[in-house]
Design an enzyme around this catalytic site. Structure first.
Site, mmCIF file in Angstrom:
data_model
loop_
_atom_site.group_PDB
_atom_site.id
_atom_site.type_symbol
_atom_site.label_atom_id
_atom_site.label_comp_id
_atom_site.label_asym_id
_atom_site.label_seq_id
_atom_site.Cartn_x
_atom_site.Cartn_y
_atom_site.Cartn_z
ATOM 1 N N HIS A 55 -16.139 32.732 55.622
ATOM 2 C CA HIS A 55 -15.581 32.455 54.734
ATOM 3 C C HIS A 55 -15.099 33.533 54.234
ATOM 4 C CE1 HIS A 55 -18.952 30.995 53.644
ATOM 5 N NE2 HIS A 55 -18.871 30.832 52.602
ATOM 6 N N HIS A 57 -16.115 34.822 50.531
ATOM 7 C CA HIS A 57 -17.329 35.051 49.275
ATOM 8 C C HIS A 57 -18.169 36.903 50.397
ATOM 9 C CE1 HIS A 57 -17.667 30.225 48.565
ATOM 10 N NE2 HIS A 57 -17.085 31.193 47.628
ATOM 11 N N ASP A 59 -21.049 37.167 50.275
ATOM 12 C CA ASP A 59 -22.830 37.312 50.948
ATOM 13 C C ASP A 59 -21.926 36.960 52.349
ATOM 14 O OD1 ASP A 59 -21.769 34.267 49.794
ATOM 15 O OD2 ASP A 59 -23.854 33.972 50.922
ATOM 16 N N HIS A 60 -20.704 36.810 52.229
ATOM 17 C CA HIS A 60 -20.792 36.939 54.487
ATOM 18 C C HIS A 60 -19.479 38.388 54.627
ATOM 19 C CE1 HIS A 60 -22.202 32.398 54.065
ATOM 20 N NE2 HIS A 60 -21.903 32.443 52.532
ATOM 21 N N HIS A 113 -16.257 23.340 51.293
ATOM 22 C CA HIS A 113 -16.583 24.595 50.296
ATOM 23 C C HIS A 113 -15.784 25.668 49.996
ATOM 24 C CE1 HIS A 113 -19.963 27.646 49.567
ATOM 25 N NE2 HIS A 113 -19.731 28.188 50.311
ATOM 26 N N ASP A 130 -21.196 28.279 55.539
ATOM 27 C CA ASP A 130 -21.800 27.914 53.860
ATOM 28 C C ASP A 130 -20.928 26.212 54.205
ATOM 29 O OD1 ASP A 130 -22.806 29.854 53.529
ATOM 30 O OD2 ASP A 130 -21.909 30.359 51.535
ATOM 31 N N HIS A 168 -27.345 30.093 55.659
ATOM 32 C CA HIS A 168 -28.515 30.482 54.506
ATOM 33 C C HIS A 168 -29.677 29.771 55.392
ATOM 34 C CE1 HIS A 168 -26.231 31.991 51.317
ATOM 35 N NE2 HIS A 168 -25.311 31.783 52.010
HETATM 36 FE FE FE Z 1 -23.295 31.243 51.310
HETATM 37 ZN ZN ZN Z 2 -20.119 31.036 50.405
#
Ligand code: FE
Ligand code: ZN
Length: 256
Positions: A55, A57, A59-60, A113, A130, A168
């Site tokens: 996805h 985001h 942080d990915h 999400h 996530d 995570h």
């Molecule tokens: Fe994340």
């Molecule tokens: Zn995420």
């Protein structure tokens, strides 16, 4: 068995960049940061062969550009312009061979999400970003409780021994909430002890399995009487349908 292994690379405070590797090659899932990947590839003398994104985001996907600047590799991801680096846009049910590794991956669209979130399922593994966490699920940033319920229900139908690689390390906090939502679930106590022992040695609690999630994850257990009761108690009214139960415990967890 398989001639590859799956290694967690840590990023930020609690992200895992799951890395499928053999003696000379590696594919990475959700490289939110390029630095740990670049370091690992250099240290292990591995050539990057693919990037997978679940996805959009940061942080990915935040490390995509820096990795691609060094090595041009295919990037498998969802139909979502918010990840401009994706070269292979995948829809639900679409299968592909992971380059170099002889692993056939199936794409599962699992919104909740985010609206375009996907998972990769193949080789007995699930990379679910996530959406599904050990004993928890992602926050509903773009999706509805119904979408999350449908997505989690699909994942729960995968084979019990599927290894679940989440985005995570949230397991201990999730178990704490799960115990509040389902105090009588003895499996949660066992799992908490295992997870505490692993974290005390700075080890990941992941991968989980689908069997473990079905036994311990409150968001997969929304038809269990104990979960329905605690969700209903919090809502101060009797909840009947699984989607309402999921919505209630998701809100509860947000404020836990
Ligand atoms: Fe994340
Ligand atoms: Zn995420």
């Amino acid at each position: 068995m398989a001639d590859f292994e799956v290694v967690p690379l840590r990023a930020f405070s609690d992200n895992y960049i799951w890395t499928i590797r053999d003696a000379g090659h590696a594919a990475v899932v959700d490289p939110g940061d390029a630095a740990p990947v670049i370091d690992y590839l250099a240290r292990e003398k591995l050539t990057l062969v693919a990037i997978l994104n679940t996805h959009h985001h940061a942080d990915h996907v935040g490390g995509n550009a820096a990795l691609l600047a060094r090595t041009r590799v295919p990037v498998f991801g969802p139909h979502d312009d918010r990840i401009p680096e994706v070269t292979e846009r995948l829809a639900d049910g679409q299968r592909f061979m992971l380059p170099h590794f002889n692993i056939e991956m199936e794409t599962l669209e699992i919104p909740g999400h985010t609206r375009s979130h996907i998972a990769f399922h193949g080789g007995g593994m699930l990379f679910c970003g996530d959406t599904l966490f050990a004993a928890g699920c992602g926050r509903l940033f773009e999706g509805t409780p119904r979408q999350m319920h449908d997505s989690l229900t699909r994942l729960a139908r995968l084979p019990d021994d599927t290894r679940v690689y989440c985005g995570h390390e949230y397991t201990l906090a999730n178990i704490k909430f799960a115990r509040a939502a389902e105090p009588g679930n003895g499996r949660l106590l066992e799992l908490e002890q295992q997870a505490q022992a692993l974290r005390a040695q700075d080890q990941p609690t992941l991968p989980s399995t689908i069997a473990q999630e079905k036994a311990t994850n409150p968001f997969l257990r929304v038809t269990e009487p104990a979960i329905i009761d605690s969700a209903s108690a919090r809502a101060a009214k009797k909840l009947f349908d699984p989607v309402s139960v999921l919505a209630e415990i998701r809100d509860w967890k947000n404020n836990f």
